[in-house]
Design a protein around this motif. Structure first.
Motif, short mmCIF file in Angstrom:
data_model
loop_
_atom_site.label_atom_id
_atom_site.label_comp_id
_atom_site.label_asym_id
_atom_site.label_seq_id
_atom_site.Cartn_x
_atom_site.Cartn_y
_atom_site.Cartn_z
N ALA A 21 71.78 82.12 27.43
CA ALA A 21 72.83 83.12 27.25
C ALA A 21 74.07 82.76 28.08
O ALA A 21 75.20 82.78 27.58
N ILE A 22 73.86 82.40 29.34
CA ILE A 22 74.99 82.06 30.22
C ILE A 22 75.72 80.83 29.70
O ILE A 22 76.96 80.81 29.62
N ASP A 23 74.97 79.80 29.34
CA ASP A 23 75.59 78.56 28.85
C ASP A 23 76.43 78.80 27.61
O ASP A 23 77.52 78.24 27.45
N VAL A 35 81.64 85.29 33.46
CA VAL A 35 80.31 85.75 33.07
C VAL A 35 79.73 86.55 34.22
O VAL A 35 79.57 86.01 35.33
N ILE A 36 79.45 87.81 33.97
CA ILE A 36 78.88 88.68 34.99
C ILE A 36 77.42 88.94 34.64
O ILE A 36 77.12 89.58 33.63
N VAL A 37 76.52 88.41 35.46
CA VAL A 37 75.09 88.62 35.25
C VAL A 37 74.63 89.73 36.18
O VAL A 37 74.82 89.65 37.40
N VAL A 38 74.06 90.78 35.60
CA VAL A 38 73.57 91.91 36.39
C VAL A 38 72.05 91.87 36.38
O VAL A 38 71.42 92.10 35.34
N ASP A 55 79.25 77.20 38.89
CA ASP A 55 80.50 77.44 38.17
C ASP A 55 81.12 78.74 38.69
O ASP A 55 80.47 79.80 38.64
N PRO A 56 82.34 78.71 39.19
CA PRO A 56 82.95 79.92 39.74
C PRO A 56 83.18 81.01 38.70
O PRO A 56 83.45 82.17 39.07
N ARG A 57 83.06 80.67 37.44
CA ARG A 57 83.22 81.68 36.40
C ARG A 57 82.01 82.60 36.29
O ARG A 57 82.08 83.64 35.62
N VAL A 58 80.92 82.23 36.93
CA VAL A 58 79.70 83.03 36.89
C VAL A 58 79.61 83.88 38.15
O VAL A 58 79.62 83.35 39.26
N ARG A 59 79.53 85.19 37.98
CA ARG A 59 79.35 86.11 39.09
C ARG A 59 78.05 86.88 38.90
O ARG A 59 77.67 87.19 37.77
N SER A 90 70.49 89.18 27.33
CA SER A 90 69.97 87.99 28.00
C SER A 90 69.06 87.17 27.10
O SER A 90 68.84 85.98 27.36
N ASP A 91 68.53 87.76 26.03
CA ASP A 91 67.70 87.04 25.07
C ASP A 91 68.51 86.17 24.12
O ASP A 91 67.96 85.26 23.49
N ASP A 92 69.79 86.47 23.99
CA ASP A 92 70.58 85.97 22.87
C ASP A 92 71.59 84.90 23.26
O ASP A 92 71.59 84.42 24.39
N ALA A 93 72.45 84.54 22.31
CA ALA A 93 73.48 83.52 22.55
C ALA A 93 74.66 83.82 21.64
O ALA A 93 74.56 84.57 20.66
N VAL A 94 75.81 83.24 21.98
CA VAL A 94 77.00 83.36 21.15
C VAL A 94 77.47 81.97 20.74
O VAL A 94 77.29 81.00 21.47
N LEU A 95 78.07 81.89 19.56
CA LEU A 95 78.58 80.62 19.06
C LEU A 95 79.92 80.31 19.71
O LEU A 95 80.65 81.23 20.11
#
Length: 316
Positions: A21-23, A35-38, A55-59, A90-95
């Protein structure tokens, strides 16, 4: 600089799939993202996976108590800084081109929201399936409140509009004080988008597939319980009391309310049958005869189909 999009990923015991999901969020093309992961008090290594990204884009936001999917997403919305916000399970992904296409479609129509098409990925090897015909969504153009409520009536379709993962202008959410209902464990996506539409913000429809909905073995809830539907009925009652519904939206709401009542009656009937309470089962059947017809198929099969219609995943 302010990112174009804030992805909010609520994660609970999502260690095996969170990286995907994050990638996928970080791989968006044509837009800048954060990307904010809670982490919702996971008992596995979900938090470690999230914190492994340099990656600083991930918080990462680590909640001190479990708040459920709505609460975790609200924490992510509170931390978001992007012009747009997008929820990603969190299970999924985006194109890769998803957000650029959706934002382009929304801005062309001066809309505060946008939705797109979905591909269902069966991880047991079954063929993928696209939820909605592209030509249908293209013709729809914009998603109205009546369309959305009418697309969330139980029993009428295999998949409904409740599966759609909208993006929102963050300032629109803030101006209208819109957040997820933390008392709901299912249907929280529906209530948020319905409330946003009821405030008058336009919702553009991007007909191409941009969201990959992954179905793992066991990811659809094994049991849909009566209290889940009752919570949805309470949320709908609050929604009706706080929003003015007219015309086609009112008609659609009435149909949805009737379908939820029928679902509640069926689940009550199932409970009485399993508890060997024939008199209670008979009273329930007499009170809502339409619920009886769902006993034509095996109970567990019907329960799984209910869960699928409600877009309900266990363990979230």
């Amino acid at each position: 600089m302010q990112p174009d999009v804030s992805f909010v990923i609520a994660a609970y015991n999502a260690e095996p799939m969170l990286g995907r999901a994050i990638d996928s969020a970080l791989a968006q093309e044509g837009v800048t993202v954060e990307v904010i992961v809670v982490d919702d008090c996971s008992s596995d290594a979900t938090l470690d996976v999230a914190r492994s990204y340099s990656d600083p884009r991930v918080r990462v936001v680590a909640l001190e108590t479990n708040r459920g999917p709505g609460g975790a997403r609200n924490a992510g919305l509170d931390a978001a800084q992007g012009r747009w916000v997008a929820v990603l399970d969190s299970d999924d992904a985006v194109l890769p081109g998803r957000l650029a296409a959706m934002i382009g479609r929304a801005e062309a129509g001066s809309a505060a929201m946008a939705v797109d098409n979905i591909v269902v990925v069966h991880e047991d090897g079954r063929p993928q399936e696209v939820m909605f015909a592209e030509i249908y969504l293209e013709k729809l153009g914009n998603l109205t409140l009546a369309d959305f409520i009418g697309g969330n009536v139980v029993f009428e379709t295999t998949f409904n509009f409740g599966y759609m993962k909208p993006i929102f202008l963050r300032e629109y959410l803030e101006a209208n004080e819109l957040r997820y209902d933390e008392d709901l464990r299912i249907g929280e996506d529906y209530i948020l988008l319905a409330s946003a539409l009821a405030r008058g913000g336009g919702c553009a429809v991007e007909p191409t597939v941009g969201y990959a909905y992954h179905v793992r073995n066991g990811s659809i809830s094994r049991v849909l319980e009566l209290h889940h539907v009752e919570a949805m009925q309470r949320a709908d009652a609050t929604f009706e009391a706080t929003n003015r519904l007219e015309g086609e939206a009112k008609k659609a709401f009435t149909r949805r309310a009737r379908s939820l009542s029928q679902a509640a009656s069926f689940l009550s009937l199932v409970t009485h049958i399993k508890q060997r309470s024939p008199l209670k089962a008979v009273r329930t059947a007499l009170g809502d005869p339409a619920a009886v017809r769902h006993l034509r198929m095996p109970i567990e099969v019907r329960l799984r189909r209910f869960a699928r219609q409600f877009a309900y995943r266990s363990g979230t």
